[in-house]
Motif scaffolding. Structure first.
Motif, PDB file in Angstrom:
ATOM      1  N   ILE A   1       1.442  -6.965   6.436  1.00 37.47           N
ATOM      2  CA  ILE A   1       1.462  -5.529   7.089  1.00 37.47           C
ATOM      3  C   ILE A   1       0.596  -5.797   8.544  1.00 37.47           C
ATOM      4  CG2 ILE A   1       0.526  -2.987   6.593  1.00 37.47           C
ATOM      5  CD1 ILE A   1       2.739  -3.947   4.801  1.00 37.47           C
ATOM      6  N   THR A   2       1.434  -5.726   9.370  1.00 35.28           N
ATOM      7  CA  THR A   2       0.825  -5.485  10.830  1.00 35.28           C
ATOM      8  C   THR A   2       1.273  -4.267  11.459  1.00 35.28           C
ATOM      9  OG1 THR A   2       2.955  -6.524  11.797  1.00 35.28           O
ATOM     10  CG2 THR A   2       1.081  -8.169  11.171  1.00 35.28           C
ATOM     11  N   GLU A   3       0.936  -3.933  12.545  1.00 35.53           N
ATOM     12  CA  GLU A   3       1.200  -2.869  13.328  1.00 35.53           C
ATOM     13  C   GLU A   3       2.591  -2.794  13.629  1.00 35.53           C
ATOM     14  OE1 GLU A   3      -1.592  -2.200  16.419  1.00 35.53           O
ATOM     15  OE2 GLU A   3      -3.025  -1.733  15.227  1.00 35.53           O
TER      16      GLU A   3
ATOM     17  N   GLN B   1      -5.605  -7.619  -6.815  1.00 31.30           N
ATOM     18  CA  GLN B   1      -6.147  -8.771  -7.859  1.00 31.30           C
ATOM     19  C   GLN B   1      -7.594  -8.435  -8.105  1.00 31.30           C
ATOM     20  OE1 GLN B   1      -3.888  -9.035  -9.475  1.00 31.30           O
ATOM     21  NE2 GLN B   1      -2.128  -9.656  -8.409  1.00 31.30           N
ATOM     22  N   SER B   2      -8.373  -8.227  -7.078  1.00 30.91           N
ATOM     23  CA  SER B   2      -9.870  -8.195  -6.962  1.00 30.91           C
ATOM     24  C   SER B   2     -10.183  -7.383  -5.689  1.00 30.91           C
ATOM     25  CB  SER B   2     -10.439  -9.210  -7.318  1.00 30.91           C
ATOM     26  OG  SER B   2     -12.058  -9.363  -7.351  1.00 30.91           O
ATOM     27  N   GLY B   3     -11.379  -6.589  -5.986  1.00 32.00           N
ATOM     28  CA  GLY B   3     -12.075  -5.933  -4.642  1.00 32.00           C
ATOM     29  C   GLY B   3     -13.231  -6.794  -4.404  1.00 32.00           C
ATOM     30  N   CYS B   4     -13.585  -7.781  -4.846  1.00 31.34           N
ATOM     31  CA  CYS B   4     -14.703  -8.937  -4.651  1.00 31.34           C
ATOM     32  C   CYS B   4     -14.156 -10.124  -3.846  1.00 31.34           C
ATOM     33  CB  CYS B   4     -15.573  -9.161  -5.956  1.00 31.34           C
ATOM     34  SG  CYS B   4     -16.632 -10.412  -5.711  1.00 31.34           S
TER      35      CYS B   4
ATOM     36  N   GLU C   1     -11.989  -6.645   3.623  1.00 32.80           N
ATOM     37  CA  GLU C   1     -12.069  -6.022   4.731  1.00 32.80           C
ATOM     38  C   GLU C   1     -10.682  -6.116   5.696  1.00 32.80           C
ATOM     39  OE1 GLU C   1     -14.366  -6.530   9.259  1.00 32.80           O
ATOM     40  OE2 GLU C   1     -14.832  -7.838   7.783  1.00 32.80           O
ATOM     41  N   ASP C   2      -9.804  -7.115   5.362  1.00 33.99           N
ATOM     42  CA  ASP C   2      -8.636  -7.450   5.879  1.00 33.99           C
ATOM     43  C   ASP C   2      -7.592  -6.590   5.126  1.00 33.99           C
ATOM     44  OD1 ASP C   2      -6.673  -8.793   7.505  1.00 33.99           O
ATOM     45  OD2 ASP C   2      -6.094 -10.080   5.878  1.00 33.99           O
ATOM     46  N   TYR C   3      -7.739  -6.607   3.857  1.00 32.67           N
ATOM     47  CA  TYR C   3      -7.022  -5.838   2.926  1.00 32.67           C
ATOM     48  C   TYR C   3      -7.142  -4.333   3.204  1.00 32.67           C
ATOM     49  CZ  TYR C   3      -4.514  -4.071  -1.267  1.00 32.67           C
ATOM     50  OH  TYR C   3      -3.508  -3.392  -2.142  1.00 32.67           O
ATOM     51  N   LEU C   4      -8.322  -3.876   3.588  1.00 25.83           N
ATOM     52  CA  LEU C   4      -8.525  -2.342   3.718  1.00 25.83           C
ATOM     53  C   LEU C   4      -7.781  -2.190   5.103  1.00 25.83           C
ATOM     54  CD1 LEU C   4     -10.064   0.024   3.120  1.00 25.83           C
ATOM     55  CD2 LEU C   4     -12.017  -0.666   4.075  1.00 25.83           C
ATOM     56  N   ARG C   5      -8.006  -2.885   6.232  1.00 23.49           N
ATOM     57  CA  ARG C   5      -7.548  -2.913   7.571  1.00 23.49           C
ATOM     58  C   ARG C   5      -5.741  -2.671   7.338  1.00 23.49           C
ATOM     59  NH1 ARG C   5      -5.425  -5.934  11.466  1.00 23.49           N
ATOM     60  NH2 ARG C   5      -5.836  -7.919  10.318  1.00 23.49           N
TER      61      ARG C   5
ATOM     62  N   GLU D   1     -15.796  -0.105  -6.796  1.00 27.94           N
ATOM     63  CA  GLU D   1     -16.543   0.374  -5.556  1.00 27.94           C
ATOM     64  C   GLU D   1     -15.056   0.358  -4.553  1.00 27.94           C
ATOM     65  OE1 GLU D   1     -20.058  -1.020  -4.454  1.00 27.94           O
ATOM     66  OE2 GLU D   1     -21.108  -0.056  -6.417  1.00 27.94           O
ATOM     67  N   PHE D   2     -14.635  -0.714  -4.320  1.00 33.08           N
ATOM     68  CA  PHE D   2     -13.478  -1.152  -3.229  1.00 33.08           C
ATOM     69  C   PHE D   2     -12.360  -0.093  -3.519  1.00 33.08           C
ATOM     70  CE2 PHE D   2      -9.832  -3.228  -1.425  1.00 33.08           C
ATOM     71  CZ  PHE D   2     -10.257  -3.476  -0.209  1.00 33.08           C
ATOM     72  N   LEU D   3     -11.856  -0.143  -4.905  1.00 33.87           N
ATOM     73  CA  LEU D   3     -10.725   0.664  -5.270  1.00 33.87           C
ATOM     74  C   LEU D   3     -10.905   2.086  -4.838  1.00 33.87           C
ATOM     75  CD1 LEU D   3      -9.881  -0.846  -8.841  1.00 33.87           C
ATOM     76  CD2 LEU D   3      -8.875  -1.396  -6.470  1.00 33.87           C
ATOM     77  N   GLU D   4     -12.260   2.598  -5.197  1.00 28.25           N
ATOM     78  CA  GLU D   4     -12.782   3.956  -4.839  1.00 28.25           C
ATOM     79  C   GLU D   4     -12.608   4.216  -3.500  1.00 28.25           C
ATOM     80  OE1 GLU D   4     -16.403   4.281  -6.767  1.00 28.25           O
ATOM     81  OE2 GLU D   4     -15.545   5.311  -8.520  1.00 28.25           O
ATOM     82  N   GLN D   5     -12.986   3.051  -2.624  1.00 27.12           N
ATOM     83  CA  GLN D   5     -12.632   3.418  -1.273  1.00 27.12           C
ATOM     84  C   GLN D   5     -11.226   3.518  -0.590  1.00 27.12           C
ATOM     85  OE1 GLN D   5     -14.696   0.001   1.056  1.00 27.12           O
ATOM     86  NE2 GLN D   5     -14.498   0.842   3.020  1.00 27.12           N
TER      87      GLN D   5
END
Length: 456
Positions: free
Chosen positions: A251-253, A274-277, A291-295, A330-334
């Motif tokens: 997933i890039t722009e 698979q994990s948010g840690c 951080e990369d995944y969220l971006r 917490e990451f899933l909630e974010q």
């Protein structure tokens, strides 16, 4: 006319392959019957993604033999590819067909029956270490579906520390674009309006010839897959294109922007997490950070209006502490996913994770799984409710009885399930397989979105 029954376990790729095997048998004159009926041949396309999948595969093989002890029982697919030694000694199994051998099913059966069977199971396995050719399976229809699955890729080179699939499916192999387009056109000519592009590691489509793999500067090379999607988007009668599971780094722009310019592309993206840690991801050999995944999720949301983003999460991976699990939650909630697919870690012999220290007890896995399932239900309900009052499109599939009333159900481009109350003026037959404009109302059972036909 000999009778054959087939049973599929596992993913959309398996579903495609099972359908292809069925059509092979039909072309040889077999009558296809339901699996719970007596047949002359039973084919079970097995799965090995978890220990539970292994157990279900064995159970279905033994169930087939009990249904007809004189029948030929064929074990095919991922489980048999990694467990052939034990299955050879299993009295319930007559023929073993590994991956990349399913296209030979009809010929293998003919040969077996002519020779009158053998004392030991007839073995046909893929050479995992050396197989580099894509198996040329094909379909002319998908029984029981209003959308068609299109398999375009097989194998995986990632070797996540918990996963057995590279050992069951082998290295990355891709289907030629011309073959894909021919099959899509044939399926569309038979009335299919939506196709789902599937593969074992779909983002690796066309990348098997990259010596160092497809990662360039932290991003996945999306060129071959994007080119294939563009060609499919140009098929005039095709109305929807849906993607299977994607590698987050694809997933890039540019990739998201070019997909957003294709009106047929459904805004529904499954990005495996698979994990948010970050520490857990490192042990899993997942090659990105949270951080990369969220971006990447942010890129999708900037290019598409409220895209449906879904994911997989494993709980109880070896070494996962309470603190690491809380970081995942917490990451899933974010991120706020549309749907979560939650799996308790399953030890797979032959993988690195199986021998890692600090294996998590089953009760802890169960508690963590329950917690994330509740979170997933909350997020899914929140996402579905956003469509209330909007005009949307639905591909109607089948009639269902819900709370004593009959509805026609189907899916939006975001894969939100919708339900239209059937009345005297709504023909079930006329709606099945059709894409209709509807107005969304309230949620039914927190899952189904009630809809009405426009103009009613």
């Amino acid at each position: 006319m000999p009778k054959a029954a087939l049973h599929n376990l596992g993913c959309k790729v398996n579903a495609y392959e099972t359908e292809s095997m069925q059509q092979q048998l039909e072309a040889r004159g077999y009558e296809i019957v339901p699996f719970d009926q007596q047949a002359d041949v039973y084919i079970i396309n097995t799965c090995s993604v978890t220990n539970i999948a292994d157990r279900k595969s064995r159970q279905m093989l033994h169930r087939a033999k009990k249904l007809n002890p004189q029948a030929v029982v064929v074990a095919a697919g991922c489980y048999v590819q990694v467990a052939a030694d034990s299955l050879k000694k299993d009295d319930a199994v007559d023929i073993i067909i590994g991956n990349n051998k399913k296209g030979e099913l009809a010929d293998i059966l003919d040969s077996y029956l002519k020779e009158g069977g053998r004392q030991e199971a007839d073995l046909h396995l893929m050479d995992i270490a050396h197989e580099r050719e894509y198996e040329a399976l094909r379909l002319s229809r998908m029984s029981g579906y209003t959308r068609a699955f299109i398999k375009v890729q097989d194998g995986c080179n990632q070797f996540c520390s918990y996963c057995i699939i590279p050992y069951a499916r082998g290295r990355v192999r891709s289907r030629q674009p011309e073959s894909v387009i021919r099959e899509v056109k044939e399926l569309v000519s038979r009335g299919y309006k939506e196709v789902v592009i599937t593969g074992i590691h779909l983002s690796s489509y066309g990348m098997e010839h990259k010596q160092e793999g497809p990662v360039q500067g932290g991003n996945w090379d999306h060129g071959p897959l994007l080119d294939l999607i563009k060609r499919m988007n140009g098929i005039q009668e095709l109305e929807r294109i849906r993607l299977g599971s994607l590698e987050p780094r694809i997933i890039t722009e540019k990739f998201a922007g070019e997909m957003a310019a294709m009106p047929k592309l459904c805004p529904h993206f499954h990005l495996s997490l698979q994990s948010g840690c970050d520490e857990t991801l490192r042990r899993m050999n997942r090659r990105y950070t949270t951080e990369d995944y969220l971006r990447r999720c942010g890129i999708l949301r900037s290019c598409f209006q409220e895209p449906a983003i879904t994911t997989d999460v494993i709980v109880g991976f070896p070494g996962e502490t309470d603190q690491e699990f809380e970081q995942t939650r917490e990451f899933l909630e974010q991120v706020r996913f549309y749907e979560l697919h939650v799996f308790k870690y399953s030890k797979r012999a032959g993988t690195r994770a199986a021998v890692m220290p600090d294996q998590v007890p089953e009760p802890v896995k169960r508690e963590r799984s329950d917690s994330l399932l509740r979170l997933g239900e909350e997020m899914s309900r929140e996402y579905r409710s956003r469509f209330a009052g909007r005009e949307i499109s639905v591909l109607f599939e089948e009639a269902e009885e819900i709370k004593g009333r009959r509805y026609m159900t189907g899916f939006t481009p975001q894969y939100v399930k919708a339900a239209l109350l059937l009345g005297s003026d709504a023909s079930e037959k006329a709606l099945s397989g059709q894409i209709c404009r509807v107005r969304a109302g309230r949620l039914l059972d927190d899952q189904l979105l009630a809809v009405e036909l426009e103009g009613k």
